[in-house]
Design an enzyme around this catalytic site. Structure first.
Site, PDB file in Angstrom:
ATOM      1  CD  GLU A 309      -2.710  -1.193   2.524  1.00 59.12           C
ATOM      2  OE1 GLU A 309      -3.891  -1.498   2.446  1.00 59.12           O
ATOM      3  OE2 GLU A 309      -2.153  -0.950   3.623  1.00 59.12           O
TER       4      GLU A 309
HETATM    5  C1  TNX Z   1      -4.289  -3.783   4.657  1.00 52.31           C
HETATM    6  S1  TNX Z   1      -2.880  -6.221   4.129  1.00 52.31           S
HETATM    7  C2  TNX Z   1      -2.994  -3.637   5.117  1.00 52.31           C
HETATM    8  C3  TNX Z   1      -2.765  -3.240   6.502  1.00 52.31           C
HETATM    9  C4  TNX Z   1      -4.048  -3.109   7.263  1.00 52.31           C
HETATM   10  C5  TNX Z   1      -4.997  -4.205   6.859  1.00 52.31           C
HETATM   11  C6  TNX Z   1      -6.244  -4.245   7.663  1.00 52.31           C
HETATM   12  C7  TNX Z   1      -1.678  -5.274   4.037  1.00 52.31           C
HETATM   13  C8  TNX Z   1      -0.440  -5.821   3.522  1.00 52.31           C
HETATM   14  N1  TNX Z   1      -1.883  -3.992   4.409  1.00 52.31           N
HETATM   15  O1  TNX Z   1      -2.044  -2.031   6.531  1.00 52.31           O
HETATM   16  O2  TNX Z   1      -3.764  -3.193   8.615  1.00 52.31           O
HETATM   17  O3  TNX Z   1      -5.317  -3.997   5.522  1.00 52.31           O
HETATM   18  O4  TNX Z   1      -7.012  -5.381   7.377  1.00 52.31           O
END
Ligand code: TNX
Length: 503
Positions: A309
């Site tokens: 992300e």
């Molecule tokens: C996505 S999954 C994220 C996290 C959040 C999560 C909550 C991922 C690699 N990144 O930063 O905590 O969703 O479900």
């Protein structure tokens, strides 16, 4: 006859009758060499019996009929055999013995005077070498005692990797001597104003040792280049100003989350707005220092460097960053792990990607996952709509998020890692990991509600042969584990579709 064992063992043959564990039963250790590997399994068994009955069995060197033998065999594997007749025998490597003891612990029924075990033979070994759980201690700081509790729970289900998500926008959780402000300023808070905190190097070593004694390898993660707002609270020169483009502002509004303010702790749970300054050598000096100290602290082979992300990082910068950071980890003598988005780059040879897309991947997700194999690495499967322990069971569940899916017990159980990404079969899959993010988790009680019983389902996906998995059989076996979990003081959710045994 269904035996209450989760994960389901490879081979089970039941025999007639029972074996009684009483105050006069002794545990006989037979060490292959003088490292005392069987001693550790023996004390795990002593503790398990004591937990349920109050009996503390004697550990002995010489044998008699009716005793429980732990035979240690030098081997670099996780196999064990269990033979329960007039006498009980567990045989295996140090890890195998530990798993054999976990099986015995699940198999028993408590009696007035001790334990009853069914006579039987088990031969057992795992499907995947990497069987992980992740704990996000950045969104909510969890102290050393809570992390040890998590290790107890996970290792009882034969998980062997503990991925610690040590850093995120909301907090930095690990002492770094060369950059003291990371913990002095960057660790004071958690999401929604919950208490902050961090692990000193001593704390971290204690966690690593506690995990190792239960055959779990710690995989520390420093999430980069995004999820780095907390670095900027301590060292503003390392991070970009928070990115607040239209997409991110809209996303924060939809999630009802505050926007980040440069240099101030971020208490919301919006994502994607932070990035380190990828083109600054000051940043690389910082990352070199941080990862060098972390590598020194970590006896295990992996360093996870995030990559998820990074919505505020331009794609070319992201790829350049990914190449350089994975190369740095290799230079430090470790195997890089990264979230699957990093497969957009040419990562260092041998890098392990962690797939967190859905069980039906987009074309991009599939291509990114496959890139790790092209780069000489492999993939750990954490599909978010089946293996994410932070997602709610159902719409009314009081804890958890729901962006990936509502994940009931059957959903967590009924999926197959090797058919998700076309072309990514078991030869390219290192294993399975169940992540527990903690934006909504305020206590160990809530952690347990998300963990039990779904972690048992995911443990079986990771350990048991594909052909031996069966939902109806699992339903029965998992329900019978309630007394073992109760005796250990582990809470959890008890969904109504399972018949739970009483203690
Ligand atoms: C996505 S999954 C994220 C996290 C959040 C999560 C909550 C991922 C690699 N990144 O930063 O905590 O969703 O479900």
């Amino acid at each position: 006859m269904v035996f209450p064992i989760v994960p389901q063992p490879s081979v089970i043959r039941s025999g007639p009758g029972t074996f009684e564990v009483t105050a006069s039963t002794r545990i006989v250790v037979d060490n292959d060499g003088d490292a005392g590997e069987a001693d550790a399994a023996a004390s795990a068994l002593v503790d398990a019996v004591a937990q349920r009955t109050g009996l503390r069995l004697q550990v002995a060197k010489e044998a008699a009929d009716g005793d429980i033998f732990l035979h240690h065999r030098r081997a670099d594997d996780e196999r064990y055999t269990l033979e329960i007749g007039d006498t009980a025998h567990v045989e295996g490597s140090a890890a195998g013995l530990f798993y054999g003891v976990q099986t015995v612990r699940q198999l028993h029924t408590a009696t007035e005077y001790g334990w009853t075990l069914p006579r039987m033979i088990i031969i057992d070994e795992p499907r995947y070498a990497y069987r992980g759980v992740m704990l996000d201690v950045a969104r909510t700081f969890l102290d050393v005692a809570a992390v040890k509790g998590y290790i107890d729970r996970a290792s009882s289900l034969k998980f062997n990797r503990l991925h610690l998500h040590l850093t995120d926008d909301q907090g930095w959780r690990i002492q770094i001597d060369s950059r003291p402000l990371l913990t002095e300023l960057g660790a004071t808070t958690s999401t929604l104003g919950r208490p902050g905190g961090f692990y000193t190097k001593e704390d971290f070593r204690e966690i690593v040792a506690y995990a190792a004694a239960r055959h779990m390898v710690v995989v520390p993660e420093i999430d980069l280049p995004g999820h780095t707002h907390a670095i900027g609270v301590a060292y503003p020169e390392i991070v970009e100003a928070p990115v607040m483009n239209d997409v991110l502002v809209e996303q924060a509004r939809e999630l009802d989350q505050p926007l980040p303010v440069a240099g101030e702790p971020y208490l919301g749970w919006g994502v994607g707005h932070s990035s380190v300054r990828i083109h600054d050598e000051v940043t690389w000096a910082f990352l070199g220092d941080v990862l060098t100290e972390l590598a020194e602290l970590t006896p295990g082979p992996y360093l996870h460097v995030g990559g998820d992300e990074a919505l505020g990082t331009p794609p070319d910068d992201f790829n350049a960053f990914a190449e350089r950071i994975t190369a740095l980890v290799v230079e430090l003598g470790k195997t890089p792990m990264v979230w699957h988005e990093t497969g957009s780059a040419v990562v260092a040879n041998g890098t392990i990607g962690q797939y967190w897309g859905g069980i039906v991947p987009t074309d991009d997700q599939a291509a990114q996952a496959l890139r790790f194999v092209e780069c000489g690495g492999s993939v750990v499967m954490s599909p978010s709509d089946v293996s994410y322990l932070d997602q709610k069971y159902d719409a009314d569940f009081p804890v958890g998020l729901d962006w990936a899916a509502l994940i009931d017990l059957e959903t967590a159980y009924t999926w197959e890692p090797s058919t998700i990404v076309p072309g990514l079969g078991d030869d390219a899959i290192a294993g399975v990991e169940a992540p527990l993010w903690t934006e909504t988790v305020a206590s160990l009680v809530e952690l347990d509600q998300l963990f039990f019983p779904r972690a048992a389902a995911l443990a079986e996906v990771a350990w048991s042969a594909a052909g031996s998995r069966d939902w109806e059989s699992f339903r029965e076996r998992v329900g019978a584990l309630a007394p073992v979990w109760d005796a250990a003081g582990w809470g959890g959710y008890r969904p109504a579709e399972i018949t739970w045994s009483r203690s």
